[in-house]
Design a protein around this motif. Structure first.
Motif, PDB file in Angstrom:
ATOM      1  N   ILE A 115      36.845  97.904 -64.155  1.00 22.32           N
ATOM      2  CA  ILE A 115      35.210  98.289 -64.303  1.00 22.32           C
ATOM      3  C   ILE A 115      34.669  98.132 -62.810  1.00 22.32           C
ATOM      4  N   GLN A 116      34.186  98.879 -62.079  1.00 27.16           N
ATOM      5  CA  GLN A 116      33.640  98.675 -60.601  1.00 27.16           C
ATOM      6  C   GLN A 116      32.384  97.958 -60.722  1.00 27.16           C
ATOM      7  N   VAL A 117      32.114  96.869 -60.111  1.00 29.88           N
ATOM      8  CA  VAL A 117      30.943  95.919 -60.239  1.00 29.88           C
ATOM      9  C   VAL A 117      30.248  96.324 -59.024  1.00 29.88           C
ATOM     10  N   LEU A 118      28.806  96.890 -59.219  1.00 31.82           N
ATOM     11  CA  LEU A 118      28.087  97.055 -58.314  1.00 31.82           C
ATOM     12  C   LEU A 118      27.035  96.001 -58.495  1.00 31.82           C
ATOM     13  N   LYS A 119      27.022  94.980 -57.440  1.00 33.51           N
ATOM     14  CA  LYS A 119      26.006  94.080 -57.493  1.00 33.51           C
ATOM     15  C   LYS A 119      25.377  94.070 -56.147  1.00 33.51           C
ATOM     16  N   ASP A 120      24.185  94.590 -56.205  1.00 34.71           N
ATOM     17  CA  ASP A 120      23.544  95.201 -54.866  1.00 34.71           C
ATOM     18  C   ASP A 120      24.421  95.914 -54.113  1.00 34.71           C
ATOM     19  N   LYS A 121      25.017  96.830 -54.465  1.00 32.45           N
ATOM     20  CA  LYS A 121      25.864  97.681 -53.860  1.00 32.45           C
ATOM     21  C   LYS A 121      25.876  99.104 -54.330  1.00 32.45           C
ATOM     22  N   VAL A 122      26.200 100.067 -53.212  1.00 29.32           N
ATOM     23  CA  VAL A 122      26.126 101.467 -53.478  1.00 29.32           C
ATOM     24  C   VAL A 122      27.388 102.051 -53.263  1.00 29.32           C
ATOM     25  N   SER A 123      27.833 102.741 -54.182  1.00 29.89           N
ATOM     26  CA  SER A 123      29.134 103.550 -54.223  1.00 29.89           C
ATOM     27  C   SER A 123      28.804 105.112 -54.025  1.00 29.89           C
ATOM     28  N   TYR A 124      29.501 105.656 -53.071  1.00 28.78           N
ATOM     29  CA  TYR A 124      29.563 106.963 -52.657  1.00 28.78           C
ATOM     30  C   TYR A 124      30.668 107.853 -53.206  1.00 28.78           C
ATOM     31  N   LEU A 125      30.444 108.932 -54.288  1.00 29.24           N
ATOM     32  CA  LEU A 125      31.618 109.585 -54.839  1.00 29.24           C
ATOM     33  C   LEU A 125      31.830 110.666 -54.287  1.00 29.24           C
ATOM     34  N   GLU A 126      32.794 111.001 -53.436  1.00 28.21           N
ATOM     35  CA  GLU A 126      32.953 112.060 -52.531  1.00 28.21           C
ATOM     36  C   GLU A 126      33.126 113.112 -53.545  1.00 28.21           C
ATOM     37  N   ASP A 127      33.971 113.056 -54.613  1.00 31.94           N
ATOM     38  CA  ASP A 127      34.321 114.167 -55.521  1.00 31.94           C
ATOM     39  C   ASP A 127      32.964 114.770 -56.022  1.00 31.94           C
ATOM     40  N   LEU A 128      32.014 114.016 -56.397  1.00 30.29           N
ATOM     41  CA  LEU A 128      30.825 114.561 -57.085  1.00 30.29           C
ATOM     42  C   LEU A 128      29.636 114.681 -56.070  1.00 30.29           C
ATOM     43  N   ASP A 129      29.709 114.107 -54.752  1.00 29.87           N
ATOM     44  CA  ASP A 129      29.118 114.100 -53.722  1.00 29.87           C
ATOM     45  C   ASP A 129      27.444 113.639 -54.337  1.00 29.87           C
ATOM     46  N   MET A 130      27.648 112.382 -54.785  1.00 32.69           N
ATOM     47  CA  MET A 130      26.477 111.314 -55.263  1.00 32.69           C
ATOM     48  C   MET A 130      26.793 110.241 -54.932  1.00 32.69           C
ATOM     49  N   TYR A 131      25.696 109.388 -55.046  1.00 27.89           N
ATOM     50  CA  TYR A 131      25.664 107.826 -54.840  1.00 27.89           C
ATOM     51  C   TYR A 131      25.397 107.335 -56.401  1.00 27.89           C
ATOM     52  N   ILE A 132      26.199 106.227 -56.576  1.00 30.78           N
ATOM     53  CA  ILE A 132      25.967 105.275 -57.550  1.00 30.78           C
ATOM     54  C   ILE A 132      25.362 103.937 -57.003  1.00 30.78           C
ATOM     55  N   ILE A 133      24.088 103.497 -57.287  1.00 34.29           N
ATOM     56  CA  ILE A 133      23.426 102.196 -56.733  1.00 34.29           C
ATOM     57  C   ILE A 133      23.309 101.403 -57.901  1.00 34.29           C
ATOM     58  N   GLY A 134      23.769 100.090 -57.821  1.00 27.52           N
ATOM     59  CA  GLY A 134      23.890  99.169 -58.706  1.00 27.52           C
ATOM     60  C   GLY A 134      23.111  98.015 -58.263  1.00 27.52           C
ATOM     61  N   ARG A 135      21.990  97.527 -58.686  1.00 24.55           N
ATOM     62  CA  ARG A 135      21.076  96.506 -58.682  1.00 24.55           C
ATOM     63  C   ARG A 135      21.512  95.143 -59.084  1.00 24.55           C
ATOM     64  N   ASP A 136      21.649  94.153 -58.459  1.00 22.73           N
ATOM     65  CA  ASP A 136      21.948  92.803 -59.270  1.00 22.73           C
ATOM     66  C   ASP A 136      20.647  92.692 -60.131  1.00 22.73           C
ATOM     67  N   ASP A 137      20.930  91.714 -61.134  1.00 20.67           N
ATOM     68  CA  ASP A 137      19.965  91.517 -62.068  1.00 20.67           C
ATOM     69  C   ASP A 137      18.810  90.788 -61.735  1.00 20.67           C
ATOM     70  N   LYS A 138      17.722  91.058 -62.412  1.00 18.80           N
ATOM     71  CA  LYS A 138      16.473  90.418 -61.825  1.00 18.80           C
ATOM     72  C   LYS A 138      16.439  88.853 -61.925  1.00 18.80           C
ATOM     73  N   THR A 139      17.395  88.489 -62.781  1.00 21.81           N
ATOM     74  CA  THR A 139      17.909  86.912 -62.697  1.00 21.81           C
ATOM     75  C   THR A 139      17.791  86.324 -61.336  1.00 21.81           C
ATOM     76  N   ASN A 140      18.621  87.178 -60.439  1.00 22.58           N
ATOM     77  CA  ASN A 140      18.700  86.586 -59.312  1.00 22.58           C
ATOM     78  C   ASN A 140      17.417  87.036 -58.379  1.00 22.58           C
ATOM     79  N   LYS A 141      16.728  85.932 -57.980  1.00 26.22           N
ATOM     80  CA  LYS A 141      15.326  86.096 -57.390  1.00 26.22           C
ATOM     81  C   LYS A 141      15.351  86.543 -56.221  1.00 26.22           C
ATOM     82  N   HIS A 142      16.620  86.457 -55.440  1.00 27.37           N
ATOM     83  CA  HIS A 142      16.792  86.814 -54.146  1.00 27.37           C
ATOM     84  C   HIS A 142      17.493  87.946 -54.079  1.00 27.37           C
TER      85      HIS A 142
END
Length: 375
Positions: free
Chosen positions: A244-271
């Motif tokens: 499983i690709q873990v997106l922790k405050d990270k963005v993945s660009y999917l070239e085949d679909l020409d779209m972005y997947i943005i994964g925010r870290d959980d709100k537990t992390n105040k920073h």
């Protein structure tokens, strides 16, 4: 403050158990002492299992710990409804005490009848709650967006699996089969894949089952608060071992679909990073999907021109009447919402926290078919 809140919850839990078991005790109070002793042992096991689990589970093997977890959390969920019905019964019998009807006279002072009714309701509610959890809703969404996309995209969206002491191989295998039947381009998971400990995940080899999820362009997740509860690094290690690709405050660009997947870290992390920072260098003409476990501050995604935000966390309250509370706490505690050009879906979760019990809610998986809006 937290200690005060915990103390109040503990007191309410103790009083609720005492109130309910006093009603049940009427059925055995005139029986042999040995039967009465068994009754109070069962009562102690049901009400105390959750404390035994959290205090001593690390000293138990996984199988024994699972028993205490399932019993303790299952009874905690069930107790809420049993307690409310006990109060309702007491109120009805109190009203009956003012009645002069002969049919009511027979039962109005009969505590045995009241206790028997409560036991029967407990079993019925437990069966209904278990049956409700077992049934998974398939939610189908057709989403049209203004941005140019290469081709229609099929997404399977799930959240809140809570794998661990309660949910193990058999259920996970079934879920994987359901997901794979969809032949999706993407599988997106909005956090809380893990429940409270990574130990049972390795014991039951659940990574091997998660690896079987098939999607043409991969499986992606953001973190939830339970990944933090389970130990952040241990959780990430397990998720990576599950392909499983873990997106922790990270963005993945999917070239085949020409779209972005943005994964925010959980709100537990105040920073954690702001959504604006994560999207600052993205091409706003391309489609973006945001995974953010807890559905707070929904306006932020609209301001940042996200096309689709996917969240979980709420479980839709999981058990009535907690669904009323989540409706108060969250702008959207379950289902679809649109703000400006941003679409949102908050899932009630595929799995569950604790024992297998839902009342007034249903577990679900979401099929999202995205296509470009026609002019």
């Amino acid at each position: 403050m937290k200690k005060y809140i915990f103390g109040c919850i503990l007191l309410l839990y103790g009083l609720g158990n005492y109130y309910v078991f006093e009603h049940f005790y009427v059925l055995v109070k005139n029986d042999m002492p040995i039967l009465q002793a068994v009754f109070w042992l069962v009562a102690a096991f049901l009400s105390g299992s959750i404390f035994v689990f959290y205090a001593l589970s690390k000293y138990f093997n996984v199988t024994v710990a699972s028993v205490f977890y399932k019993v303790g959390t299952g009874w905690l969920m069930l107790l809420t409804n049993v307690f409310l019905f006990a109060v309702f019964l007491d109120f009805l019998f109190w009203l009956a005490s003012f009645s002069s009807w002969s049919s009511v006279e027979v039962i109005k002072d009969n505590d045995y009848v009241k206790s028997l009714a409560l036991v029967l309701v407990t079993f019925v509610v437990a069966l209904v709650g278990f049956s409700s959890y077992r049934k998974k809703n398939q939610v189908n969404i057709k989403l049209e967006i203004d941005k140019v996309i290469k081709r229609p995209v099929k997404i399977v969206f799930i959240s809140d699996l809570h794998l661990g002491y309660a949910i193990q191989q058999k259920e996970l295998k079934h879920w994987v089969e359901i997901i794979n039947k969809q032949k999706a381009d993407l599988v997106l998971i909005a956090g809380d894949i893990i429940d409270c400990d990574t130990r049972p995940l390795w014991h039951y080899k659940l990574a091997e089952y998660l690896k079987e999820i098939k999607a043409k362009n991969g499986v992606y997740c953001c973190l939830g608060n339970h990944e933090y509860l389970s130990g952040l690094q241990q959780s990430i290690d397990f998720l990576k071992a599950s392909n499983i690709q873990v997106l922790k405050d990270k963005v993945s660009y999917l070239e085949d679909l020409d779209m972005y997947i943005i994964g925010r870290d959980d709100k537990t992390n105040k920073h954690r990073n702001t959504l604006g920072d994560l999207m600052s260098e993205l091409d706003s003409k391309k489609m973006s999907v945001l995974l953010d476990h807890q559905p707070y501050d929904l306006d932020t995604a609209a301001k940042c021109q996200v096309d689709l935000q996917l969240s979980g966390h709420t479980h839709k309250g999981q058990v009535w009447p907690f669904s009323w509370i989540t409706n108060i706490l969250f702008e959207k505690s379950h289902g679809q919402l649109v703000k400006q050009n941003t679409h949102y879906y908050v899932s009630s979760g595929l799995g569950i926290w604790g024992g297998r019990y839902r009342l007034g809610t249903r577990s679900e998986y979401v099929i999202i078919n995205v296509q470009q809006k026609e002019d």
